[in-house]
Design a protein around this motif. Structure first.
Motif, PDB file in Angstrom:
ATOM      1  N   GLY A   1       0.794  -1.223   0.000  1.00 36.40           N
ATOM      2  CA  GLY A   1       0.000   0.000   0.000  1.00 36.40           C
ATOM      3  C   GLY A   1       0.824   1.269   0.000  1.00 36.40           C
ATOM      4  O   GLY A   1       0.262   2.374   0.072  1.00 36.40           O
ATOM      5  N   ALA A   2       2.146   1.126  -0.080  1.00 36.94           N
ATOM      6  CA  ALA A   2       3.009   2.316  -0.124  1.00 36.94           C
ATOM      7  C   ALA A   2       2.673   3.141  -1.364  1.00 36.94           C
ATOM      8  O   ALA A   2       2.191   2.627  -2.375  1.00 36.94           O
ATOM      9  CB  ALA A   2       4.470   1.903  -0.135  1.00 36.94           C
ATOM     10  N   ARG A   3       2.958   4.435  -1.289  1.00 40.53           N
ATOM     11  CA  ARG A   3       2.671   5.345  -2.391  1.00 40.53           C
ATOM     12  C   ARG A   3       3.988   5.788  -3.038  1.00 40.53           C
ATOM     13  O   ARG A   3       4.892   6.261  -2.346  1.00 40.53           O
ATOM     14  CB  ARG A   3       1.886   6.561  -1.887  1.00 40.53           C
ATOM     15  CG  ARG A   3       0.514   6.191  -1.335  1.00 40.53           C
ATOM     16  CD  ARG A   3      -0.177   7.384  -0.684  1.00 40.53           C
ATOM     17  NE  ARG A   3       0.612   7.950   0.409  1.00 40.53           N
ATOM     18  CZ  ARG A   3       0.608   7.489   1.651  1.00 40.53           C
ATOM     19  NH1 ARG A   3      -0.133   6.420   1.968  1.00 40.53           N
ATOM     20  NH2 ARG A   3       1.342   8.054   2.586  1.00 40.53           N
ATOM     21  N   ILE A   4       4.058   5.634  -4.357  1.00 45.99           N
ATOM     22  CA  ILE A   4       5.242   6.000  -5.133  1.00 45.99           C
ATOM     23  C   ILE A   4       4.857   7.076  -6.135  1.00 45.99           C
ATOM     24  O   ILE A   4       3.808   6.989  -6.781  1.00 45.99           O
ATOM     25  CB  ILE A   4       5.816   4.783  -5.888  1.00 45.99           C
ATOM     26  CG1 ILE A   4       6.257   3.690  -4.904  1.00 45.99           C
ATOM     27  CG2 ILE A   4       6.994   5.191  -6.777  1.00 45.99           C
ATOM     28  CD1 ILE A   4       6.708   2.398  -5.581  1.00 45.99           C
TER      29      ILE A   4
ATOM     30  N   SER B   1       8.516   0.725 -14.101  1.00 45.73           N
ATOM     31  CA  SER B   1       9.430  -0.313 -13.611  1.00 45.73           C
ATOM     32  C   SER B   1       9.298  -0.474 -12.104  1.00 45.73           C
ATOM     33  O   SER B   1       9.340  -1.600 -11.580  1.00 45.73           O
ATOM     34  CB  SER B   1      10.872   0.028 -13.989  1.00 45.73           C
ATOM     35  OG  SER B   1      11.060  -0.038 -15.380  1.00 45.73           O
ATOM     36  N   LEU B   2       9.119   0.639 -11.400  1.00 43.29           N
ATOM     37  CA  LEU B   2       8.907   0.556  -9.953  1.00 43.29           C
ATOM     38  C   LEU B   2       7.571  -0.097  -9.629  1.00 43.29           C
ATOM     39  O   LEU B   2       7.443  -0.804  -8.622  1.00 43.29           O
ATOM     40  CB  LEU B   2       8.984   1.955  -9.339  1.00 43.29           C
ATOM     41  CG  LEU B   2      10.368   2.612  -9.381  1.00 43.29           C
ATOM     42  CD1 LEU B   2      10.290   4.057  -8.897  1.00 43.29           C
ATOM     43  CD2 LEU B   2      11.373   1.829  -8.546  1.00 43.29           C
ATOM     44  N   ALA B   3       6.567   0.121 -10.493  1.00 41.36           N
ATOM     45  CA  ALA B   3       5.283  -0.558 -10.295  1.00 41.36           C
ATOM     46  C   ALA B   3       5.457  -2.067 -10.393  1.00 41.36           C
ATOM     47  O   ALA B   3       4.774  -2.837  -9.706  1.00 41.36           O
ATOM     48  CB  ALA B   3       4.271  -0.064 -11.324  1.00 41.36           C
TER      49      ALA B   3
ATOM     50  N   PRO C   1       4.829  -4.385  -6.573  1.00 40.86           N
ATOM     51  CA  PRO C   1       3.479  -4.601  -7.114  1.00 40.86           C
ATOM     52  C   PRO C   1       2.350  -4.237  -6.154  1.00 40.86           C
ATOM     53  O   PRO C   1       1.212  -4.043  -6.613  1.00 40.86           O
ATOM     54  CB  PRO C   1       3.473  -6.091  -7.455  1.00 40.86           C
ATOM     55  CG  PRO C   1       4.554  -6.689  -6.612  1.00 40.86           C
ATOM     56  CD  PRO C   1       5.595  -5.632  -6.484  1.00 40.86           C
ATOM     57  N   GLU C   2       2.630  -4.143  -4.869  1.00 47.91           N
ATOM     58  CA  GLU C   2       1.580  -3.797  -3.904  1.00 47.91           C
ATOM     59  C   GLU C   2       1.515  -2.296  -3.641  1.00 47.91           C
ATOM     60  O   GLU C   2       0.705  -1.835  -2.837  1.00 47.91           O
ATOM     61  CB  GLU C   2       1.816  -4.537  -2.578  1.00 47.91           C
ATOM     62  CG  GLU C   2       1.855  -6.056  -2.716  1.00 47.91           C
ATOM     63  CD  GLU C   2       0.589  -6.610  -3.360  1.00 47.91           C
ATOM     64  OE1 GLU C   2      -0.509  -6.120  -3.030  1.00 47.91           O
ATOM     65  OE2 GLU C   2       0.707  -7.526  -4.191  1.00 47.91           O
ATOM     66  N   ALA C   3       2.348  -1.529  -4.317  1.00 44.19           N
ATOM     67  CA  ALA C   3       2.372  -0.073  -4.113  1.00 44.19           C
ATOM     68  C   ALA C   3       1.368   0.605  -5.042  1.00 44.19           C
ATOM     69  O   ALA C   3       0.961   0.062  -6.075  1.00 44.19           O
ATOM     70  CB  ALA C   3       3.767   0.475  -4.364  1.00 44.19           C
TER      71      ALA C   3
ATOM     72  N   LYS D   1       0.204  -1.091 -13.860  1.00 49.19           N
ATOM     73  CA  LYS D   1      -0.833  -0.162 -13.436  1.00 49.19           C
ATOM     74  C   LYS D   1      -0.245   1.064 -12.743  1.00 49.19           C
ATOM     75  O   LYS D   1       0.683   0.960 -11.942  1.00 49.19           O
ATOM     76  CB  LYS D   1      -1.820  -0.862 -12.493  1.00 49.19           C
ATOM     77  CG  LYS D   1      -2.620  -1.970 -13.165  1.00 49.19           C
ATOM     78  CD  LYS D   1      -3.616  -2.598 -12.217  1.00 49.19           C
ATOM     79  CE  LYS D   1      -4.432  -3.685 -12.910  1.00 49.19           C
ATOM     80  NZ  LYS D   1      -5.410  -4.307 -11.986  1.00 49.19           N
ATOM     81  N   ALA D   2      -0.819   2.217 -13.058  1.00 51.27           N
ATOM     82  CA  ALA D   2      -0.400   3.469 -12.425  1.00 51.27           C
ATOM     83  C   ALA D   2      -1.495   4.501 -12.632  1.00 51.27           C
ATOM     84  O   ALA D   2      -2.368   4.361 -13.487  1.00 51.27           O
ATOM     85  CB  ALA D   2       0.914   3.966 -13.020  1.00 51.27           C
ATOM     86  N   HIS D   3      -1.433   5.567 -11.817  1.00 53.86           N
ATOM     87  CA  HIS D   3      -2.280   6.735 -12.007  1.00 53.86           C
ATOM     88  C   HIS D   3      -1.450   7.781 -12.757  1.00 53.86           C
ATOM     89  O   HIS D   3      -0.223   7.837 -12.615  1.00 53.86           O
ATOM     90  CB  HIS D   3      -2.726   7.306 -10.659  1.00 53.86           C
ATOM     91  CG  HIS D   3      -3.422   6.307  -9.791  1.00 53.86           C
ATOM     92  ND1 HIS D   3      -4.689   5.840 -10.037  1.00 53.86           N
ATOM     93  CD2 HIS D   3      -3.004   5.674  -8.665  1.00 53.86           C
ATOM     94  CE1 HIS D   3      -5.040   4.971  -9.111  1.00 53.86           C
ATOM     95  NE2 HIS D   3      -4.038   4.842  -8.260  1.00 53.86           N
ATOM     96  N   PHE D   4      -2.127   8.623 -13.521  1.00 53.19           N
ATOM     97  CA  PHE D   4      -1.432   9.625 -14.333  1.00 53.19           C
ATOM     98  C   PHE D   4      -1.992  11.006 -14.031  1.00 53.19           C
ATOM     99  O   PHE D   4      -3.196  11.178 -13.861  1.00 53.19           O
ATOM    100  CB  PHE D   4      -1.582   9.300 -15.826  1.00 53.19           C
ATOM    101  CG  PHE D   4      -1.004   7.962 -16.186  1.00 53.19           C
ATOM    102  CD1 PHE D   4       0.323   7.847 -16.562  1.00 53.19           C
ATOM    103  CD2 PHE D   4      -1.783   6.819 -16.129  1.00 53.19           C
ATOM    104  CE1 PHE D   4       0.867   6.613 -16.878  1.00 53.19           C
ATOM    105  CE2 PHE D   4      -1.257   5.587 -16.442  1.00 53.19           C
ATOM    106  CZ  PHE D   4       0.076   5.475 -16.812  1.00 53.19           C
ATOM    107  N   LEU D   5      -1.059  11.981 -13.982  1.00 53.13           N
ATOM    108  CA  LEU D   5      -1.466  13.328 -13.600  1.00 53.13           C
ATOM    109  C   LEU D   5      -0.643  14.350 -14.360  1.00 53.13           C
ATOM    110  O   LEU D   5       0.589  14.304 -14.340  1.00 53.13           O
ATOM    111  CB  LEU D   5      -1.256  13.526 -12.086  1.00 53.13           C
ATOM    112  CG  LEU D   5      -1.661  14.881 -11.513  1.00 53.13           C
ATOM    113  CD1 LEU D   5      -3.176  15.063 -11.575  1.00 53.13           C
ATOM    114  CD2 LEU D   5      -1.174  15.009 -10.076  1.00 53.13           C
TER     115      LEU D   5
END
Length: 278
Positions: free
Chosen positions: A114-117, A130-132, A136-138, A163-167
């Motif tokens: 659940g960590a946030r990157i 790559s960090l995702a 995988p749990e971040a 998977k990632a969020h984009f901003l």
């Protein structure tokens, strides 16, 4: 009859005359891409004739490479860590040094589920995605001021299945004021405005390269803001240019971050400032 070895030899000589570094490897990449095989597989196909349907695309690619078009743009993709990513003129071509940073983080940083990157200035998204994969749990967020770069990063997320969020954001301006992260990474523009860059680098977006007279303008803005966005115990990791480590370390300590060090790249250049929030 033109064989694989013929086209490799002739293409290599053509690129060498036009000042292309590592001309043989470049030609191998172009031929392998056209034939749909690996560079290693070319060695057992030297005597194989090349069909005319392959020759014209190869000649066109060879001409563009000789004019300075990056080989990554001609191939349309690049391998970074354990994945293949799309690459084109919308984002900075991923550099081997950035891959070194990703590998260092995967080996040395521990994050809870659940960590946030946050990948700030994500460009094509190769570092953040790559960090995702490594964590995988971040929850991973990729941010950039460039809509074109973000479009490319989204395509890479879909292409790789990561998977990632984009901003879209000018540094932290579009992020909620109270949002913090356990790991913030950034490969921001760090080239001085007056510096002459290599012919291939000129194909990268200027927005991703230059940052003021000494290349430090954006880094000076970023470090104090990033320090405020770190959760307690959170990590900050950056990629910087040559001769920028001393000032960057001063900025990190002035922002009350601890455990400050700059990791050297494989060429021995202090390249990756690392720090933590107490």
């Amino acid at each position: 009859m033109t064989t694989v070895l013929d086209i490799l030899d002739k293409g290599t000589a053509y690129l060498e005359k036009r000042g292309i570094e590592d001309a043989r490897r470049n030609m191998q990449m172009l031929v392998a891409h056209q034939l749909g095989c690996t560079r290693m597989e070319l060695y057992v196909r030297f005597d194989e004739p090349i069909d005319d349907s392959h020759l014209e695309p190869l000649r066109l690619a060879l001409k563009k490479r000789g004019e300075g078009t990056p080989v990554q743009h001609l191939l349309g993709s690049i391998f970074f860590r354990n994945h293949e990513f799309k690459t084109d003129a919308r984002g900075l071509i991923p550099r081997p040094e950035t891959e070194e940073l990703a590998e260092w983080l995967a080996k040395n940083v521990t994050l809870s589920d659940g960590a946030r990157i946050l990948d700030m200035g994500c460009g094509s998204g190769v570092l953040g995605l790559s960090l995702a994969a490594d964590f995988p749990e971040a929850e991973v967020t990729l941010a950039d001021i460039s809509t074109d770069a973000l479009d490319l990063a989204r395509e890479n997320a879909e292409f790789t299945g990561l998977k990632a969020h984009f901003l879209e954001s000018d540094l932290f301006t579009a992020l909620p004021a109270d949002q913090t992260f356990d790991l913030i990474v950034a490969n921001l523009p760090y080239v001085p405005e007056a510096e002459e860059v290599a012919r291939e680098v000129r194909h990268d977006p200027a927005l991703a390269l230059f940052s003021g007279p000494d290349g430090m303008d954006l880094i000076r803005r970023f470090v104090p803001e990033a320090a405020q966005r770190l959760a307690p115990g959170g990590w900050l990791a950056m990629e910087i240019g040559i001769d920028q480590s001393s000032e960057t370390e001063v900025l990190l300590r002035a922002a009350s971050l601890t455990d400050v060090l700059t990791v050297k790249d494989l060429s021995g250049i202090p390249r990756f400032p690392i720090a933590r929030k107490p």
